[in-house]
Each structure stands twice: as structure tokens, then as C-alpha cells.
Scaffold this motif. Structure first.
Motif, short mmCIF file in Angstrom:
data_model
loop_
_atom_site.label_atom_id
_atom_site.label_comp_id
_atom_site.label_asym_id
_atom_site.label_seq_id
_atom_site.Cartn_x
_atom_site.Cartn_y
_atom_site.Cartn_z
N ILE A 166 0.82 -1.21 0.00
CA ILE A 166 0.00 0.00 0.00
C ILE A 166 0.85 1.26 0.00
O ILE A 166 0.45 2.31 -0.49
N LEU A 167 2.09 1.17 0.54
CA LEU A 167 2.95 2.35 0.55
C LEU A 167 3.45 2.72 -0.83
O LEU A 167 3.90 3.84 -1.06
N SER A 168 3.40 1.77 -1.76
CA SER A 168 3.87 2.08 -3.11
C SER A 168 2.73 2.12 -4.11
O SER A 168 2.95 2.32 -5.29
N SER A 169 1.50 1.94 -3.66
CA SER A 169 0.35 1.96 -4.56
C SER A 169 -0.10 3.39 -4.81
O SER A 169 -0.10 4.22 -3.91
N ALA A 170 -0.50 3.69 -6.04
CA ALA A 170 -0.96 5.03 -6.39
C ALA A 170 -2.47 5.16 -6.25
O ALA A 170 -2.99 6.26 -6.29
N LYS A 171 -3.18 4.05 -6.06
CA LYS A 171 -4.64 4.08 -5.99
C LYS A 171 -5.06 4.18 -4.53
O LYS A 171 -5.47 3.21 -3.91
N LEU A 172 -4.95 5.38 -3.98
CA LEU A 172 -5.32 5.63 -2.59
C LEU A 172 -6.29 6.80 -2.54
O LEU A 172 -6.33 7.64 -3.44
N ASP A 173 -7.08 6.85 -1.46
CA ASP A 173 -7.95 8.01 -1.28
C ASP A 173 -7.16 9.15 -0.65
O ASP A 173 -5.97 9.01 -0.32
N ALA A 174 -7.82 10.29 -0.46
CA ALA A 174 -7.12 11.50 0.00
C ALA A 174 -6.50 11.31 1.37
O ALA A 174 -5.35 11.69 1.61
N ILE A 175 -7.23 10.70 2.30
CA ILE A 175 -6.70 10.55 3.66
C ILE A 175 -5.52 9.59 3.69
O ILE A 175 -4.56 9.77 4.43
N SER A 176 -5.57 8.55 2.83
CA SER A 176 -4.45 7.61 2.77
C SER A 176 -3.21 8.28 2.20
O SER A 176 -2.08 7.97 2.62
N TYR A 177 -3.37 9.21 1.27
CA TYR A 177 -2.23 9.97 0.76
C TYR A 177 -1.59 10.80 1.88
O TYR A 177 -0.37 10.91 1.97
N ARG A 178 -2.43 11.38 2.74
CA ARG A 178 -1.89 12.18 3.85
C ARG A 178 -1.14 11.28 4.83
O ARG A 178 -0.10 11.68 5.36
N TRP A 179 -1.68 10.10 5.08
CA TRP A 179 -0.98 9.17 5.98
C TRP A 179 0.38 8.79 5.40
O TRP A 179 1.37 8.73 6.09
N ARG A 180 0.40 8.51 4.10
CA ARG A 180 1.65 8.12 3.47
C ARG A 180 2.65 9.27 3.48
O ARG A 180 3.86 9.07 3.63
N SER A 181 2.15 10.48 3.33
CA SER A 181 3.03 11.64 3.40
C SER A 181 3.63 11.79 4.79
O SER A 181 4.80 12.13 4.95
N ALA A 182 2.82 11.52 5.84
CA ALA A 182 3.32 11.60 7.21
C ALA A 182 4.39 10.55 7.47
O ALA A 182 5.35 10.78 8.20
N LEU A 183 4.24 9.37 6.86
CA LEU A 183 5.22 8.30 7.05
C LEU A 183 6.50 8.53 6.26
O LEU A 183 7.49 7.83 6.47
N ALA A 184 6.47 9.49 5.33
CA ALA A 184 7.62 9.70 4.45
C ALA A 184 8.87 10.16 5.20
O ALA A 184 9.98 9.99 4.70
N THR A 185 8.71 10.71 6.39
CA THR A 185 9.87 11.19 7.14
C THR A 185 10.51 10.08 7.98
O THR A 185 11.49 10.35 8.69
N PHE A 186 9.96 8.87 7.92
CA PHE A 186 10.52 7.75 8.68
C PHE A 186 11.11 6.73 7.72
O PHE A 186 10.62 6.54 6.60
N SER A 187 12.17 6.07 8.16
CA SER A 187 12.86 5.07 7.36
C SER A 187 12.63 3.69 7.97
O SER A 187 13.05 3.42 9.10
#
Length: 446
Positions: free
Chosen positions: A242-263
Motif C-alpha cells: 500500500i505504501l507504493s500503490s498510487a490508488k489511494l484516497d485522500a486521507i491515505s495519501y496524507r498518511w503516506r506523506s506523514a510516514l515519508a519522514t521515517f525510514s
């Protein structure tokens, strides 16, 4: 104050530094209240020793004689005490759920503003629970006391060692357990769990798993995980893509953006092997499961997982996945569609293709190249920025009427002394490395 060290020699050195600093600032300590060179200390309701952190037996002993709460005030007092030690209790939110449910149905704190007809719809906080105190409530009360009186010893987090995070979600809650491998032994650093809001309880299963990951990493354990590479183990196979999928809704995009600062690396493990986090998320009420995820949806997810991920295999998201996401954006730009690149990145910046690093020369694909005249026009078309620019030109602060019309103005007022117009364009002035830099104040649309 607590001073800790690995050896007596190091302890003496650190202790002298602390005492010297206190003397420099004229602070005095009462010798009767000080303890030196202890191997175990009581600190903020905890016992801290070389083995780890545990609850203070003197504090917990009060639970053995704690009377059953009869009204809202007594219940909140008990939940507040138990909640302070919740990181020691595996499956805490599941156990305490019947008691939390009892706190619903009472008037808000500003109940004076309610009329008599509305007040009658709420429970009286001073009245006894009566029949509302059920067998489940009684079992939950006894279980919390039992868990706290024999709680485990939690290990000290070592920032130089990698973390392992177990996450899980069920129809009524989220759960997680944080571990570290120390001296050849897997030690629990902390447990975490919480229930679901009314809207969250309607999420499909794979979105709940994503919510659990986002909540635990970015909120609950962010102090441990930020800046460290860690491994996430989940029993949700679809979550590994799901972290690499482009078919997400708006809230899931925000969640993925928040996770982007973690490795981190994401690994799948079946539920039978992930029982710690699995148990933390479970609730005794399973009637929502069939409503949340239809049989057709379950079959679709399972089919995708079996085709792309394999049965029971560990899947690690690496830089090649991010490269594929970036390539997808390059293709999308050609057909005119726009998706924010930043929200798709979840790994280190080394994975970004070279063409995306040329922003200083060519500009990013998703950010338009605007001239000074365009910027003036765009800023003045923004309602809030137009008011700010007008007031700066007049040399006065916005009046109360303007602040009422533009609720976002107070945010800019905090930077009022740093705002400056340069060739008609609004900037914020900053000092950085003994140089003055100017940040462009962007309209909301950008």
C-alpha cells in the motif's frame, strides 16, 4: 532529578558536574531527600534499575484495596491512575473498553449553556451507575488491577540499536508492541493500543491496518523511531504494497506523506506469529467485521496478495519501489495529470531520480514556474494575503474587523515583523548562517 551512569567512576564524574552546575546558579539540595549511588530508584511512580523500568509497588499496592467506582467521578479517577501505566499492560484498550463505554452519555463541561430539555437527555454524573455497571465492567475492573499488580519489566530503549515494531488492527481497535534485541534477548520497550472512533470503525480492513501503522509510527512511538531505521512486522499482506500503490484516497495519501519522514522496512508475518500486536487490537465485540469488509472485498484483496506477494513470504519495501513510483510520475506528467511527488516517497532521498533533483534549474514538475508579475497577481487574489499586503502598504496592523473576515490572518501576525514587500511580492525575512534570506509567502492554492 536523576543521574544515571554505566560505572561508578562515570557516575561520580556526572554527579559532580550536576552539583557544580546547581551551585553556580545558587540552588541548594536537602541532603535528607537525596540518595547517592543507588542501583535502584523510585522515579515518577516507577522503579528504575539496571534490568529496566517497572511500576512502583507502593503505588500499585493501593489498587488491591481500590473500591469499585460507583459514579463518573470515581471511575475517571481510577481510569486516570490505570492509564498512567498503560504502556505496561498488553491489550490495555481491549480490557478497559467496558469502563470507557461507561463514561459516555454525560453532558459536556459547559453544560450551563444547555437548556433543561437537553439536560434531561444526559446521565447525572453524581448518580450511581446502577444497572449500567455490568458483569463486563466488573471483569474489566478486576483485570486491570490484576495486570498492574504483576506487570512486566520494560527494557530501556537504546537509540544505537534497531527497533522492531509489531502492528495490528481489528474491527474495534489498534495495537502495537515495540521491541529491541539487547544482549541476545528480545526486550519489550512499550505496548500501545487504542480504540476506534465512530468513523474509523467503518474503515475496510486494509485501511485499518494502514491507520494502525500511521498512528503508531507518527504519533505513539515517534520519539523512539524518528531518525532510526526500523522494521515493521504486520499480519496484513496487502499493507506491504500500500505504501507504493498510487490508488489511494485522500486521507491515505496524507498518511503516506506523514510516514515519508521515517525510514523502515515492512515485513509480512501471519497472524499466528504476530500474536502480541494481534491481541492488543482485538475486542470481544466482533459483530462489525462482516459490515466493514464484504466477502467480495476480502476475496479481491486476498487474490491480489497471493498473485503479487506470495503466501507467507516476507516483503521488504526498498529503493527500487520508490524508483518505480517516480517513473510513474514522469509518465503521468506527459498526459497532463498531477499527483504530488512528495506524498509518494517513503524511503531515503537517494532513491529519487536525478531529473527530480534539478528543481533549482528547471523547477519541479508539480510546481508552476511563476514570474514576479504572476506572483503579485496570485498573492493579491488570495483573500488573506491581499489583506496583509494592503495593511503593510498602509503601515498598520489589521483591525479587528479584518481579522474576523480572515481567520487565517492571526497566523501571519505572528511573523508580522518579518514580513516584507520586495518588488510588490510578499516575503518573510529570516536569518540563516549569518545571512538574510527571503521566503516566498505562498497563496493557499499553492
Amino acid at each position: 532529578m536523576i543521574v544515571f551512569s554505566r560505572t561508578p567512576e562515570e557516575h561520580e564524574e556526572r554527579l559532580l558536574k550536576v552539583l557544580t552546575r546547581l551551585r553556580e546558579y545558587g540552588l541548594k539540595l536537602s541532603l535528607e531527600k537525596c540518595k547517592f549511588f543507588q542501583t535502584s530508584v523510585r522515579y515518577l511512580g516507577h522503579i528504575i534499575s539496571e534490568t529496566g523500568v517497572q511500576t512502583d509497588p507502593e503505588k500499585i499496592s493501593a489498587l488491591k484495596t481500590w473500591p469499585k467506582p460507583k459514579n463518573l467521578r470515581q471511575l475517571r479517577s481510577f481510569l486516570g491512575f490505570a492509564g498512567y501505566y498503560r504502556r505496561f499492560i498488553q491489550n490495555y484498550s481491549k480490557i478497559v473498553k467496558p469502563l470507557n463505554d461507561l463514561t459516555a452519555g454525560y453532558a459536556p463541561l459547559n453544560r450551563k449553556s444547555l437548556n433543561g430539555e437537553v439536560k434531561g437527555k444526559y446521565f447525572n454524573p453524581k448518580e450511581s451507575f446502577g444497572s449500567r455497571w455490568t458483569v463486563d465492567c466488573n471483569e474489566a475492573f478486576d483485570a486491570i488491577i490484576s495486570k498492574l499488580t504483576c506487570s512486566p519489566v520494560l527494557g530501556f530503549a537504546n537509540p544505537t540499536l534497531p527497533y522492531t515494531l509489531h502492528t495490528d488492527a481489528s474491527a474495534t481497535g489498534l495495537g502495537a508492541a515495540l521491541y529491541q534485541e539487547q544482549d541476545g534477548e528480545s526486550k519489550v520497550i512499550a505496548f500501545a493500543s487504542r480504540g476506534l472512533s465512530r468513523s474509523e470503525s467503518r474503515y475496510p480492513a486494509h485501511k485499518l491496518e494502514f491507520l494502525a501503522l500511521k498512528w503508531v509510527v507518527t504519533e505513539k512511538f515517534s520519539d523512539y523511531l524518528y531518525g532510526n531505521h526500523f522494521t515493521v512486522i504486520t499480519d496484513s499482506n496487502p499493507l506491504t504494497y500500500i505504501l507504493s500503490s498510487a490508488k489511494l484516497d485522500a486521507i491515505s495519501y496524507r498518511w503516506r506523506s506523514a510516514l515519508a519522514t521515517f525510514s523502515f522496512s515492512l515485513i509480512y508475518r501471519s497472524g499466528k506469529q504476530n500474536q502480541d500486536a494481534d491481541g492488543l487490537s482485538r475486542r470481544p465485540h466482533g459483530e462489525l467485521v462482516n459490515d466493514m469488509v464484504s466477502q467480495k472485498e476480502q476475496e479481491r484483496i486476498q487474490k491480489f496478495a497471493s498473485q503479487h506477494l506470495g503466501e507467507g513470504e516476507g516483503v521488504i519495501i526498498d529503493c527500487s519501489v520508490v524508483q518505480a513510483v517516480c517513473d510513474k510520475h514522469l509518465v503521468q506528467q506527459e498526459d497532463g495529470s498531477h499527483v504530488a511527488l512528495l506524498e509518494s516517497l517513503t524511503i531515503e532521498q537517494e532513491a529519487i531520480p536525478g531529473c527530480f533533483a534539478q528543481e533549482m534549474i528547471e523547477g519541479l514538475f508539480t510546481v508552476p514556474d511563476l514570474t514576479g508579475i504572476n506572483l503579485q497577481q496570485e498573492q493579491r487574489e488570495d483573500v488573506t494575503l491581499n489583506q496583509v499586503i494592503s495593511q503593510i502598504e498602509q503601515g498598520q496592523l489589521p483591525c479587528r474587523a479584518v481579522r474576523y473576515e480572515c481567520p487565517d490572518i492571526p497566523l501571519l501576525l505572528r511573523e508580522w515583523n518579518r514580513l516584507e514587500l520586495k518588488e510588490g511580492v510578499l516575503y518573510r525575512r529570516r536569518r540563516w548562517n549569518d545571512q538574510t534570506n527571503y521566503q516566498l509567502v505562498l497563496p493557499v492554492k499553492f
